[in-house]
Design an enzyme around this catalytic site. Structure first.
Site, short mmCIF file in Angstrom:
data_model
loop_
_atom_site.label_atom_id
_atom_site.label_comp_id
_atom_site.label_asym_id
_atom_site.label_seq_id
_atom_site.Cartn_x
_atom_site.Cartn_y
_atom_site.Cartn_z
N GLY A 112 -6.25 -2.55 2.21
CA GLY A 112 -6.60 -2.03 1.75
C GLY A 112 -5.99 -0.88 1.07
O GLY A 112 -6.37 -0.12 -0.25
N CYS A 113 -4.95 0.22 1.67
CA CYS A 113 -3.97 0.98 1.21
C CYS A 113 -3.37 0.44 -0.46
O CYS A 113 -3.34 1.59 -1.35
CB CYS A 113 -3.35 1.69 1.77
SG CYS A 113 -3.61 2.65 2.82
N THR A 114 -3.25 -1.16 -0.42
CA THR A 114 -1.82 -1.21 -1.25
C THR A 114 -3.48 -1.98 -2.60
O THR A 114 -2.76 -2.08 -3.39
CB THR A 114 -1.73 -2.67 -1.16
OG1 THR A 114 -0.22 -2.88 0.62
CG2 THR A 114 -1.02 -3.16 -1.93
N ALA A 174 -3.53 1.96 -4.54
CA ALA A 174 -2.44 1.89 -4.68
C ALA A 174 -1.88 0.89 -6.08
O ALA A 174 -1.70 1.85 -7.22
CB ALA A 174 -0.92 1.89 -3.28
N ARG A 229 -2.38 4.40 5.58
CA ARG A 229 -1.42 3.92 5.90
C ARG A 229 -0.67 3.29 4.56
O ARG A 229 -1.17 2.53 4.21
CB ARG A 229 -1.55 3.40 7.13
CG ARG A 229 0.27 2.78 7.62
CD ARG A 229 0.03 2.42 8.72
NE ARG A 229 1.41 1.93 9.61
CZ ARG A 229 1.63 1.13 10.67
NH1 ARG A 229 0.49 1.10 11.56
NH2 ARG A 229 2.14 1.10 11.49
#
Length: 206
Positions: free
Chosen positions: A94-96, A99, A89
């Site tokens: 974690g995704c930030t 990325a 998401r």
């Protein structure tokens, strides 16, 4: 022959019938032996096994919209290395990290002529906000129905804080210029992933 072997044998015969065009209505030697056995769940496991992606397989083709609504085909990048990473998401911790790791290493990837594609179930508007907030220089694609994630076996049951649900796994795939899977990452450390992929890419290119 135990019930599992019998069931798997039936699954193999059924699978081969589909693959070779043999009429499945024809009698199967083993059919009467396993009619009362739980073959459905076993066949499901067998189907999962024969469908498992592996290194050297061609990467499943797809077309998905990017943050601008433009349709992006994987095949347009044939002849280049591609990092295809699935993440749960936008704008989550974690995704930030993941990325931003690719963002911070982006010049190295660009110099090496490697394409980076991020995929999640978020819509284009969400992707655009994420890109703007984190200054991401690569494309994020929207897999709204999760069909692409499923084709890459990057979608399924998850558990968080005791709750079970289905969602996208943090899986990544390194695709070679021929469109084949060169490396599969099933266990990803978000903060270090961009560096790990670069190291693997260097080894694969030798």
């Amino acid at each position: 022959m135990n019930w599992l072997s019998k069931s798997l044998s039936l699954c193999v015969l059924m699978h081969n019938s589909k693959r070779t065009g043999i009429d499945e209505a024809q009698p199967l030697p083993i059919r009467n032996l396993v009619l009362a056995l739980p073959t459905v769940s076993v066949c499901s496991l067998y189907a999962q096994k024969i469908m498992t992606l592996d290194i050297g397989d061609y990467a499943p083709e797809f077309t998905l919209p990017n943050a601008d609504g433009e349709s992006i085909d994987l095949k347009r990048f044939r002849g280049q290395w591609v990092v295809l990473y699935f993440y749960p998401r936008d704008n989550t911790p974690g995704c930030t990290k993941e990325a931003c790791g690719f963002r911070d290493q982006y010049e190295t990837y660009r110099t090496e002529q490697v394409v980076i594609l991020g995929v999640s179930g978020d819509d284009s508007k969400s992707h655009q906000k994420f890109i703007n907030k984190q200054n991401l220089p690569f494309q994020l694609l929207s897999d709204l129905d999760f069909n692409v994630a499923k084709s890459y076996e990057a979608y399924g049951p998850k558990k968080f804080m005791g709750k079970e649900y289905e969602g996208i796994y943090r899986h990544s795939f390194l695709i070679d210029p021929d469109g084949k899977l060169a490396k599969i990452y099933r266990k990803v450390k978000a903060a270090d992933h961009a560096t790990d992929v670069l190291q693997d890419l260097e080894l694969l290119r030798k």
